[in-house]
Motif scaffolding. Structure first.
Motif, PDB file in Angstrom:
ATOM      1  N   ARG A 123       0.841  -1.202   0.000  1.00 41.72           N
ATOM      2  CA  ARG A 123       0.000   0.000   0.000  1.00 41.72           C
ATOM      3  C   ARG A 123       0.873   1.248   0.000  1.00 41.72           C
ATOM      4  O   ARG A 123       2.050   1.207   0.357  1.00 41.72           O
ATOM      5  N   ALA A 124       0.226   2.324  -0.402  1.00 40.46           N
ATOM      6  CA  ALA A 124       0.868   3.644  -0.344  1.00 40.46           C
ATOM      7  C   ALA A 124      -0.164   4.629   0.189  1.00 40.46           C
ATOM      8  O   ALA A 124      -1.369   4.354   0.217  1.00 40.46           O
ATOM      9  N   GLU A 125       0.348   5.755   0.645  1.00 40.66           N
ATOM     10  CA  GLU A 125      -0.542   6.809   1.125  1.00 40.66           C
ATOM     11  C   GLU A 125      -0.710   7.859   0.034  1.00 40.66           C
ATOM     12  O   GLU A 125       0.260   8.275  -0.604  1.00 40.66           O
ATOM     13  N   ASP A 126      -1.928   8.262  -0.125  1.00 43.04           N
ATOM     14  CA  ASP A 126      -2.204   9.311  -1.109  1.00 43.04           C
ATOM     15  C   ASP A 126      -1.538  10.607  -0.644  1.00 43.04           C
ATOM     16  O   ASP A 126      -1.749  11.047   0.495  1.00 43.04           O
ATOM     17  N   PRO A 127      -0.716  11.246  -1.490  1.00 37.85           N
ATOM     18  CA  PRO A 127      -0.038  12.468  -1.054  1.00 37.85           C
ATOM     19  C   PRO A 127      -0.996  13.643  -0.837  1.00 37.85           C
ATOM     20  O   PRO A 127      -0.597  14.631  -0.218  1.00 37.85           O
ATOM     21  N   VAL A 128      -2.217  13.528  -1.291  1.00 37.79           N
ATOM     22  CA  VAL A 128      -3.174  14.633  -1.135  1.00 37.79           C
ATOM     23  C   VAL A 128      -3.889  14.555   0.204  1.00 37.79           C
ATOM     24  O   VAL A 128      -3.936  15.525   0.969  1.00 37.79           O
ATOM     25  N   ASN A 129      -4.457  13.395   0.520  1.00 41.21           N
ATOM     26  CA  ASN A 129      -5.233  13.275   1.760  1.00 41.21           C
ATOM     27  C   ASN A 129      -4.775  12.132   2.666  1.00 41.21           C
ATOM     28  O   ASN A 129      -5.410  11.867   3.696  1.00 41.21           O
ATOM     29  N   GLY A 130      -3.716  11.427   2.279  1.00 43.83           N
ATOM     30  CA  GLY A 130      -3.211  10.350   3.120  1.00 43.83           C
ATOM     31  C   GLY A 130      -4.037   9.083   3.067  1.00 43.83           C
ATOM     32  O   GLY A 130      -3.829   8.171   3.883  1.00 43.83           O
ATOM     33  N   GLY A 131      -4.986   8.991   2.141  1.00 46.12           N
ATOM     34  CA  GLY A 131      -5.809   7.799   2.032  1.00 46.12           C
ATOM     35  C   GLY A 131      -5.026   6.602   1.499  1.00 46.12           C
ATOM     36  O   GLY A 131      -3.972   6.756   0.869  1.00 46.12           O
ATOM     37  N   PRO A 132      -5.528   5.372   1.714  1.00 46.81           N
ATOM     38  CA  PRO A 132      -4.802   4.161   1.288  1.00 46.81           C
ATOM     39  C   PRO A 132      -4.918   3.941  -0.226  1.00 46.81           C
ATOM     40  O   PRO A 132      -5.998   4.092  -0.813  1.00 46.81           O
ATOM     41  N   ILE A 133      -3.823   3.579  -0.834  1.00 47.37           N
ATOM     42  CA  ILE A 133      -3.792   3.246  -2.263  1.00 47.37           C
ATOM     43  C   ILE A 133      -3.168   1.861  -2.404  1.00 47.37           C
ATOM     44  O   ILE A 133      -1.982   1.666  -2.075  1.00 47.37           O
ATOM     45  N   PRO A 134      -3.920   0.849  -2.862  1.00 46.50           N
ATOM     46  CA  PRO A 134      -3.346  -0.495  -3.035  1.00 46.50           C
ATOM     47  C   PRO A 134      -2.530  -0.583  -4.330  1.00 46.50           C
ATOM     48  O   PRO A 134      -2.591   0.295  -5.189  1.00 46.50           O
ATOM     49  N   PHE A 135      -1.795  -1.663  -4.467  1.00 43.69           N
ATOM     50  CA  PHE A 135      -0.993  -1.899  -5.661  1.00 43.69           C
ATOM     51  C   PHE A 135      -1.522  -3.118  -6.410  1.00 43.69           C
ATOM     52  O   PHE A 135      -2.215  -3.970  -5.843  1.00 43.69           O
ATOM     53  N   ILE A 136      -1.140  -3.205  -7.677  1.00 42.77           N
ATOM     54  CA  ILE A 136      -1.374  -4.409  -8.477  1.00 42.77           C
ATOM     55  C   ILE A 136      -0.092  -4.719  -9.235  1.00 42.77           C
ATOM     56  O   ILE A 136       0.584  -3.811  -9.749  1.00 42.77           O
ATOM     57  N   GLN A 137       0.286  -5.996  -9.263  1.00 48.88           N
ATOM     58  CA  GLN A 137       1.488  -6.445  -9.981  1.00 48.88           C
ATOM     59  C   GLN A 137       1.092  -6.672 -11.437  1.00 48.88           C
ATOM     60  O   GLN A 137       0.392  -7.625 -11.773  1.00 48.88           O
ATOM     61  N   VAL A 138       1.537  -5.768 -12.295  1.00 50.79           N
ATOM     62  CA  VAL A 138       1.111  -5.794 -13.706  1.00 50.79           C
ATOM     63  C   VAL A 138       1.898  -6.875 -14.456  1.00 50.79           C
ATOM     64  O   VAL A 138       3.127  -6.945 -14.375  1.00 50.79           O
ATOM     65  N   THR A 139       1.134  -7.711 -15.202  1.00 57.17           N
ATOM     66  CA  THR A 139       1.759  -8.701 -16.086  1.00 57.17           C
ATOM     67  C   THR A 139       1.515  -8.361 -17.553  1.00 57.17           C
ATOM     68  O   THR A 139       2.271  -8.816 -18.425  1.00 57.17           O
ATOM     69  N   ALA A 140       0.475  -7.565 -17.801  1.00 60.04           N
ATOM     70  CA  ALA A 140       0.196  -7.137 -19.179  1.00 60.04           C
ATOM     71  C   ALA A 140      -0.644  -5.875 -19.121  1.00 60.04           C
ATOM     72  O   ALA A 140      -1.462  -5.678 -18.195  1.00 60.04           O
TER      73      ALA A 140
END
Length: 333
Positions: free
Chosen positions: A299-316
């Protein structure tokens, strides 16, 4: 802007709403479920325009009839005054002739004293006749003055009504939004809004079972909710496909984004999923991508409001055309 111009503006606005609702243009403004209301609004505006035209024509006919009746009444009054004046002159001549005949007969049969009395009587009658004539003329003058005043008052009132119904010229500025609606189709909100607004991800009420498709096509909002609040339990060991437009953070982090809305474009807010893995080397903001990948517990924090941002491992990842409805409405269902 008179009533006819107002009705024309109403008609054009109603026709524009009907055109937007019968095409996909309305999706740039409101969510799909509001289409019936847009159709009704367009129909009501057109009906109001037609009713305004009908009312104005009826009012013009009524005013024209009133003007004709007013002119006819004025001519009738003048004719009545002329007839009364002729009758009064004839009555005075007849009274004078009768008085002259009576005076000659009376002088032949009466004495000198009776003649004096008769002269006094004639003087008295003449005085009364003169007073009656003056009274009659005064009454006619007052009646004529009152009628004249009444005509002037009505004319002044009609002129005041016509003047009070004139709208300022600045009201023509109301046509500008209409022209913008007809001539300019605004684009859907994109990366500019997404990078300046914090993520609006909300915790889902439930996590329904997912179908066994592979790859599994999910909405971006559904994937983000499961990844953050369900900790990816229903996403593990699954190939998923997400579709959204590309946005780049200030530090260059690529996001796949969909704008979620509750009612209309004015309340649209972004939901973001960060990309990692086999990300395309050339990234153009606002490009629509279909991404295939797997869940990663990052996860990452949104630089605007600190909300949670999940990730996805891109294969295509491959570019796709923008969908007909660019907004995500899964919150409403």
């Amino acid at each position: 802007m008179n009533r006819q111009a107002q009705s024309a503006v109403l008609f054009l606005l109603g026709a524009s709403l009907l055109h937007a609702a019968t095409t996909d243009l309305y999706l740039r403004y409101v969510k799909q479920g509001l289409r019936p209301l847009v159709l009704v609004a367009g129909a009501v505006l057109i009906a109001a325009a037609v009713a305004t035209v009908w009312y104005e024509r009826k009012r013009a006919r009524r005013q024209k009839q009133h003007t004709a009746d007013h002119a006819a009444g004025h001519e009738s009054h003048e004719s009545h005054q002329a007839h009364g004046s002729q009758a009064h002159d004839g009555h005075e001549a007849h009274d004078g002739h009768k008085a002259h005949d009576g005076h000659d007969s009376h002088e032949g049969h009466e004495a000198h004293d009776g003649h004096k009395a008769h002269d006094g009587h004639d003087s008295h009658e003449g005085h009364e006749a003169h007073d009656g004539h003056d009274s009659h003329e005064g009454q006619e003058a007052r009646d004529s003055h009152e009628v004249h005043d009444g005509h002037e008052a009505r004319d002044s009132h009609e002129a005041h009504e016509d003047h009070s119904h004139r709208e300022p010229r600045i009201s023509w500025l109301l046509v500008l939004p209409l022209l913008a609606l007809i001539l300019v189709a605004p684009p859907a909100l994109g990366s500019y809004s997404a990078t300046r607004t914090g993520t609006a991800l909300q915790e889902p009420l439930a996590y329904p079972a997912l179908p066994a498709a592979d790859p599994l096509s999910l909405s971006l909002v559904d994937y983000a909710g499961r990844a953050v609040y369900d900790h990816g339990r229903t996403l593990r060991h699954r190939q998923v496909q997400l579709t959204g437009f590309l946005a780049l953070d200030r530090d260059g982090t690529p996001y796949l984004v969909r704008m979620a809305l509750n009612c209309c474009a004015a309340d649209a807010q972004p939901v973001k999923v960060a990309l990692t893995g086999q990300v395309p080397p050339v990234l153009q903001p606002d490009t629509w991508l279909r991404v295939t990948g797997t869940y990663v517990p990052r996860r990452a924090e949104d630089p605007v409001n600190g909300g949670p941002i999940p990730f996805i491992q891109v294969t295509a990842a491959k570019p796709v055309a923008a969908p007909t409805d660019p907004y995500d409405e899964s919150w409403n269902s």
